[in-house]
Design an enzyme around this catalytic site. Structure first.
Site, short mmCIF file in Angstrom:
data_model
loop_
_atom_site.label_atom_id
_atom_site.label_comp_id
_atom_site.label_asym_id
_atom_site.label_seq_id
_atom_site.Cartn_x
_atom_site.Cartn_y
_atom_site.Cartn_z
N GLY A 38 2.07 7.48 9.44
CA GLY A 38 2.21 6.30 8.61
C GLY A 38 2.29 6.73 7.16
O GLY A 38 2.06 7.90 6.83
N GLN A 68 0.79 6.08 -1.74
CA GLN A 68 1.04 7.51 -1.56
C GLN A 68 2.36 7.95 -2.19
O GLN A 68 2.58 9.15 -2.37
CB GLN A 68 1.05 7.86 -0.07
CG GLN A 68 -0.31 7.71 0.60
CD GLN A 68 -0.23 8.09 2.05
OE1 GLN A 68 0.13 7.28 2.90
NE2 GLN A 68 -0.54 9.34 2.35
N CYS A 109 -3.85 13.28 6.67
CA CYS A 109 -3.22 12.40 5.70
C CYS A 109 -2.24 13.23 4.87
O CYS A 109 -2.58 14.34 4.45
CB CYS A 109 -4.30 11.80 4.79
SG CYS A 109 -3.64 10.69 3.54
N LEU A 110 -1.05 12.69 4.64
CA LEU A 110 -0.06 13.44 3.86
C LEU A 110 -0.54 13.67 2.42
O LEU A 110 -0.05 14.57 1.75
CB LEU A 110 1.28 12.70 3.85
CG LEU A 110 1.97 12.55 5.22
CD1 LEU A 110 3.27 11.79 5.06
CD2 LEU A 110 2.21 13.91 5.87
N HIS A 146 -6.33 3.22 8.74
CA HIS A 146 -6.08 4.31 7.78
C HIS A 146 -5.08 3.87 6.70
O HIS A 146 -5.32 4.04 5.50
CB HIS A 146 -5.55 5.53 8.55
CG HIS A 146 -5.21 6.71 7.68
ND1 HIS A 146 -5.85 7.92 7.80
CD2 HIS A 146 -4.29 6.86 6.69
CE1 HIS A 146 -5.35 8.76 6.90
NE2 HIS A 146 -4.39 8.15 6.23
N GLU A 147 -3.96 3.28 7.14
CA GLU A 147 -2.89 2.94 6.18
C GLU A 147 -3.28 1.78 5.28
O GLU A 147 -3.00 1.79 4.08
CB GLU A 147 -1.58 2.63 6.91
CG GLU A 147 -1.01 3.78 7.72
CD GLU A 147 -0.86 5.08 6.94
OE1 GLU A 147 -0.68 5.04 5.70
OE2 GLU A 147 -0.95 6.15 7.58
N HIS A 200 -5.47 2.71 2.42
CA HIS A 200 -4.77 3.26 1.25
C HIS A 200 -4.45 2.15 0.25
O HIS A 200 -4.52 2.37 -0.96
CB HIS A 200 -3.44 3.91 1.68
CG HIS A 200 -3.57 5.34 2.12
ND1 HIS A 200 -4.09 6.32 1.32
CD2 HIS A 200 -3.21 5.94 3.28
CE1 HIS A 200 -4.05 7.48 1.97
NE2 HIS A 200 -3.53 7.29 3.16
#
Ligand code: ZN
Length: 181
Positions: A49, A54, A102-103, A144-145, A148
């Site tokens: 995701g 991000q 996570c990216l 998680h997303e 953010h």
């Protein structure tokens, strides 16, 4: 389409709340192009995701997709899902720990407690209202997303940092995959 630059932990944009969009804003060509760029960026870096924070944009948009992802080889498939202005409500008190990456925290993994079932109310990229129940891994990725978009990163949700691992060590000790010696 374009591959966007991904902010890494320490960049203030990851700690700021994102703003909701009006339906007109969602349907605008600029937002539609931005969503396409987010999808392309997520796929380029094999993310499960990606949230707008991000990629340095404080709008309440995230994209989710898991289709044979090499970063999550055992994960169940999740079709492409565009999530805008999300409201996430837990549907259970049951919490499970699972590994996340996570990216924006490259090459790290950690165990994160998450609700095993959530209700997601949001809008899709057409601006229509969506109301879904998600369980297990899909519920984890949604939490998680959407975190953010509130300026929260998965390490904040860990009970402690003792499981935080570099990718190579995680593969060796947590997954038991050993490089040929
Ligand atoms: Zn992330």
């Amino acid at each position: 389409m374009a591959i966007l630059k991904v902010a890494r932990l320490g960049h203030p944009v990851l700690r700021m709340p994102a703003q909701p969009l009006t339906v007109d804003e969602i349907r605008s060509p600029d937002t539609q192009r931005f969503i396409d760029d987010m999808i392309e960026t997520m796929r380029e870096y094999d993310g499960a995701g990606l949230a707008a924070n991000q990629v340095h944009t404080l709008k309440q948009i995230c994209v989710i997709e898991v289709l044979g992802n090499p970063r999550y080889p055992d994960a169940p498939h999740i079709p492409l899902t565009v999530v805008i202005n999300p409201v996430v409500t837990p549907l259970t008190e049951e919490i499970e720990e699972g590994w996340e990456g996570c990216l924006s925290v490259p090459d790290m993994r950690g165990r994160v407690p998450r609700y095993t079932a959530v209700r997601l109310e949001c809008r899709n990229r057409e601006g229509d209202k969506v109301d879904v129940v998600a369980k297990e891994f899909f519920a984890r990725v949604i939490q998680h997303e959407t975190d953010h978009l509130k300026g929260i990163v998965y390490v904040d949700r860990m009970r402690d940092l003792s499981s935080l691992s570099h990718l190579a060590e995680w593969q060796k000790y947590a997954l038991g995959i050993r490089e040929p010696e």
